[in-house]
Write an enzyme that holds these catalytic residues in place. Structure first.
Site, PDB file in Angstrom:
ATOM      1  CE1 TYR A  57      -3.229  -2.813   0.300  1.00 31.18           C
ATOM      2  CE2 TYR A  57      -3.499  -2.337   2.626  1.00 31.18           C
ATOM      3  CZ  TYR A  57      -3.827  -3.073   1.514  1.00 31.18           C
ATOM      4  OH  TYR A  57      -4.749  -4.075   1.623  1.00 31.18           O
ATOM      5  CB  SER A 212     -13.969  -3.595  -0.355  1.00 37.49           C
ATOM      6  OG  SER A 212     -12.710  -3.149  -0.796  1.00 37.49           O
ATOM      7  CG  PHE A 218     -21.360   2.009  -5.340  1.00 39.79           C
ATOM      8  CD1 PHE A 218     -21.059   2.754  -6.468  1.00 39.79           C
ATOM      9  CD2 PHE A 218     -22.646   1.496  -5.217  1.00 39.79           C
ATOM     10  CE1 PHE A 218     -22.019   2.995  -7.447  1.00 39.79           C
ATOM     11  CE2 PHE A 218     -23.608   1.714  -6.191  1.00 39.79           C
ATOM     12  CZ  PHE A 218     -23.292   2.480  -7.312  1.00 39.79           C
ATOM     13  CG  LEU A 219     -22.303  -1.092  -0.622  1.00 43.11           C
ATOM     14  CD1 LEU A 219     -22.043  -2.314   0.255  1.00 43.11           C
ATOM     15  CD2 LEU A 219     -23.499  -1.334  -1.540  1.00 43.11           C
ATOM     16  N   GLY A 231      -9.588   7.892  -9.485  1.00 42.39           N
ATOM     17  CA  GLY A 231      -8.909   6.895  -8.663  1.00 42.39           C
ATOM     18  C   GLY A 231      -8.811   5.546  -9.333  1.00 42.39           C
TER      19      GLY A 231
END
Length: 339
Positions: A57, A212, A218-219, A231
């Protein structure tokens, strides 16, 4: 109010909700390291003490090869003051950027070197939970887990985890050393792991750590096409060409939230807890955020209770989704592509 704790597997106890550190790297847009550190401190202050990172990361440094490690260095700044409060998880195995045909390694020499590098960047002498991030497909998983087990024996690692493994791979790994946790994408719109991996985890005595869990934002209903375009999701059909159609899922989550007085994020996380109970294994999601406010919001999900009718409605969300969850065109990247 601080969040409660939960035991995953192999005696590893963590906060009931974790924090996904990848969100504090530049994968979803530019970040400020000082702001990111403040968010991490807010998480620990709130009782979200299970902190997840990985050696890959972060932004690669010019002129260097291999994992970036910059996210681990950020987490190391938190650990410098609060190591005793944190259950630390990191990962190894991905040796380049997440692209089609991404390189992986799991040989003994690499496992040992990766662990030493992570310990150095994190500024600690032991990792609480060490994950194989992705397996090297042409190497028996037993060899990689055997090398990881040597790290436990050496006192450099306390517990072992596996990410995006199949049920068969998990069983082979667990025959070598106890596995405390399986980490794979799992949410009310990404449920493929329920077919084989979740039952195998339950049988192996491993907990599940969904990454996630909010569908990469999104949720929550806050993701916009403009943010997607800037992104890592810009080439992902689920978030681009199917963005409008998948709003039906958001609408359903929002509807249940209005009924319960919870935010969409809290509803999505509460569904995961309820699903873990229904399937008989401990579940500790690791949502990531750059916002200290969102940390508290996410943590509040542990108090949300869904009715059986609300849970059943949310169960149907997966049938509304258009587009798969794989971020690459390689089926091998996620466990269901290899099963």
């Amino acid at each position: 109010m601080s969040v409660s704790t939960m035991e995953l597997g192999d005696g590893l106890t963590v906060s009931r909700i974790g924090f996904g550190g990848m969100a504090l790297s530049d994968v979803y847009g530019e970040t400020n390291p000082d702001d990111a550190l403040r968010t991490l401190h807010q998480a620990v202050d709130r009782g979200v003490t299970f902190i997840d990172t990985a050696d890959v990361y972060g932004e690669p440094r010019p002129g260097t090869e291999g994992p970036a490690g910059t996210n681990e260095e950020l987490i190391g700044r938190l650990l410098a003051d609060r190591r005793d409060e944190v259950q630390l998880a990191t990962k190894f195995g991905i040796t380049g950027e997440v692209t089609d045909g991404v390189a992986t390694r799991g040989d003994r020499a690499y496992v040992r070197a990766a662990c030493e590098a992570s310990l150095r960047r994190l500024g600690t002498d032991v990792i609480d939970l060490y994950y194989m991030h992705r397996r090297q497909l042409d190497l028996p998983i037993e060899e990689t887990v055997g090398a990881m087990a040597e790290l436990v024996a050496a006192g450099k690692v306390r517990h072992l985890g596996l990410s995006e493994v199949t049920a068969t791979e998990l069983r082979a790994a667990a025959a070598v050393h106890p596995i405390a946790a399986i980490q794979s994408e799992w949410s009310l719109w990404s449920r493929d792991v329920e077919a084989r991996v979740v039952p195998a985890a339950r049988a192996a005595g491993a907990g599940f750590v969904p990454y996630s869990p909010l569908g990469r934002g999104f949720l929550t209903g806050t993701l916009t096409p403009e943010r997607v375009a800037g992104g890592m999701l810009r080439d992902h059909p689920r978030f681009t060409e199917h963005f409008a159609a998948n709003q039906r899922v958001v609408d359903l989550v929002r509807e249940v939230g209005e009924e319960t007085g919870a935010s969409p994020a809290q509803v999505a996380l509460a569904w995961l807890y309820a699903q873990g109970e229904a399937l008989g294994l401990p579940v500790v999601p690791i949502p990531g955020t750059r916002s200290a406010k969102r940390v508290s919001e996410n943590a509040g999900a542990v108090e949300v209770r869904l009715t059986a009718e609300q849970k059943a409605r949310l169960d149907g969300a997966a049938d509304l989704v258009q587009g798969g969850r794989n971020l690459t065109t390689s089926a091998d990247w996620i466990s269901s592509g290899r099963e």
